[in-house]
Design an enzyme around this catalytic site. Structure first.
Site, mmCIF file in Angstrom:
data_model
loop_
_atom_site.group_PDB
_atom_site.id
_atom_site.type_symbol
_atom_site.label_atom_id
_atom_site.label_comp_id
_atom_site.label_asym_id
_atom_site.label_seq_id
_atom_site.Cartn_x
_atom_site.Cartn_y
_atom_site.Cartn_z
ATOM 1 N N ARG A 50 -0.778 -9.587 3.317
ATOM 2 C CA ARG A 50 -2.141 -9.037 3.414
ATOM 3 C C ARG A 50 -2.912 -9.606 4.605
ATOM 4 N NH1 ARG A 50 0.528 -6.660 0.825
ATOM 5 N NH2 ARG A 50 0.335 -5.918 -1.320
ATOM 6 N N SER A 58 -7.707 -3.862 -5.492
ATOM 7 C CA SER A 58 -7.494 -5.239 -5.939
ATOM 8 C C SER A 58 -8.526 -6.144 -5.269
ATOM 9 C CB SER A 58 -6.081 -5.698 -5.592
ATOM 10 O OG SER A 58 -5.122 -4.895 -6.241
ATOM 11 N N GLU A 66 -9.899 -10.106 -1.410
ATOM 12 C CA GLU A 66 -9.174 -9.254 -0.469
ATOM 13 C C GLU A 66 -10.111 -8.419 0.395
ATOM 14 O OE1 GLU A 66 -5.746 -5.813 -0.687
ATOM 15 O OE2 GLU A 66 -5.584 -7.576 -1.970
#
Length: 379
Positions: A169, A260, A371
């Site tokens: 990520r 998320s 995130e």
């Protein structure tokens, strides 16, 4: 030629999937790469804060709004540079193109490597920044180049795969949002490198890449490592995501989220050993200069273990729907999504996020990291 337009500055709540955030100081829509560069360059030269907006699916914006210029790339273009059995498909996509359009086109054309990334909202230009991934695939597996405007050097650059520093990520693009001490960089909340186009290299075929995710394999009724028809994989992923509230639906507040909210923690092996025996544990593969969980980016690193943020959240006492009947809550379908039920504010959302983060830390000693990009706020 399309000309950049400046509509009345909207509330960013109307442009983000969380449906929170105050007004932009100035709002510009651009329809060409040259217009995008011109707006970015003018803002930087004037010292004006800049937010480059794609699909708005990965942003948490302050209730007070954003005091600078918000520029939205509204281009939609997928160009096939080459497609043959030997070299595969070389495809160039304008940054503003919705990512779902790319996956749909790939499945229809027999381009292999993004079929498990169906249903992920947002623009194509955002995918290499986050190195988006799901169900055993990461976009780093098919990215060949990213053409950017380098705000530091005031020039166009083409970053090749080896220069992008892909990790779990993350990427060189995302790293530019923070200084080495962890504080927001002078470029934030947009990266130093503004993505203009993304070049993909995909294999041609009717069958998917090897299925690397257990839940997806079970849905497809195949073994891990097997292949399945591209359309079947896409459909199965959309079904799985929809069941978790991870496919945008105007009628369903469980989908009014940023996906998320926390990344799955990647822990030193000794820290992971201290977790309960039933805690999920996944291998982490090494890549240089970063670490990643991608299926094709290096050997398994025995010193690192990835665990599930959703499992930690649930076992720390924050189950699906935690926060209801309040204005924000965890999704009733997936505990990793923080949702705005329709009247929530960013302040409400961050209060819930802190409660969850602190509870996981107190229970398991693991610090969850957000995130989404936080604009004008801190967790």
């Amino acid at each position: 030629m399309t000309t950049a337009t400046e509509p009345t500055a909207p509330a960013l709540a109307t442009l983000t999937t969380l449906r929170t955030g105050g007004p932009a100081g100035r709002y510009v829509e651009v329809g060409t790469a040259d217009e995008l560069v011109a707006v970015v360059r003018a803002a930087d030269e004037a010292g004006e804060p800049l937010l480059v907006l794609g699909g708005g699916s990965n942003l948490v914006v302050a209730d007070d709004g954003f005091p600078g210029v918000v520029v939205r790339d509204v281009r939609r273009a997928i160009a096939v540079d080459e497609a043959d059995a030997c070299g595969g498909a070389s495809v160039t996509v304008a940054a503003g193109t919705p990512w779902g359009d790319v996956v749909d086109r790939a499945v229809a054309e027999g381009w292999v490597g993004v079929e498990a990334l169906a249903g992920i909202p947002g623009s194509t230009g955002a995918t290499p920044v986050q190195n988006v991934g799901a169900y055993g695939q990461e976009v780093s597996g098919v990215v060949a180049t990213v053409r950017v405007w380098d705000r530091a050097e005031s020039r166009h650059r083409v970053l090749a795969l080896g220069e992008l520093g892909f990790g779990y990520r993350t990427s060189v693009l995302k790293h530019s949002l923070r200084d080495p001490d962890g504080r927001p960089s002078r470029w934030a909340p947009s990266p130093r490198y503004v993505v203009l186009e993304v070049g993909f290299q995909l294999r041609l075929g009717t069958l998917s890449a090897p299925v690397g995710y257990g839940e997806l394999a079970r849905r497809l009724d195949v073994e891990i490592g097997a292949r399945a028809p591209l359309a079947d994989v896409r459909a199965a992923v959309l079904e799985l995501r929809a069941a978790k509230g991870m496919v945008l639906d105007e009628r369903d507040p469980d989908t009014w989220s940023a996906g998320s909210f926390f990344t799955n923690p990647v822990l030193p092996a000794d820290v992971a050993d201290a977790l309960p025996a039933e805690a999920p544990r996944y291998p982490v593969r090494s890549a240089r200069p970063e670490r990643t969980t991608g299926p094709s980016l290096g050997e398994v690193d025995p010193t690192l273990v990835k665990t599930s943020a959703a499992w930690l959240i649930d076992r720390a006492g924050f189950g699906k729907g935690f926060g209801l009947p309040g204005p924000v809550s965890l999704s009733t379908k997936h505990s990793l999504a923080l949702t705005n039920r329709g009247q929530g504010t960013t302040a409400d959302l961050l209060t819930l996020a802190r409660t969850v983060r602190d509870g996981v830390r107190e229970t398991f000693g693991v610090e969850l990291e957000p995130e989404p990009v936080l604009v004008g706020v801190r967790l």
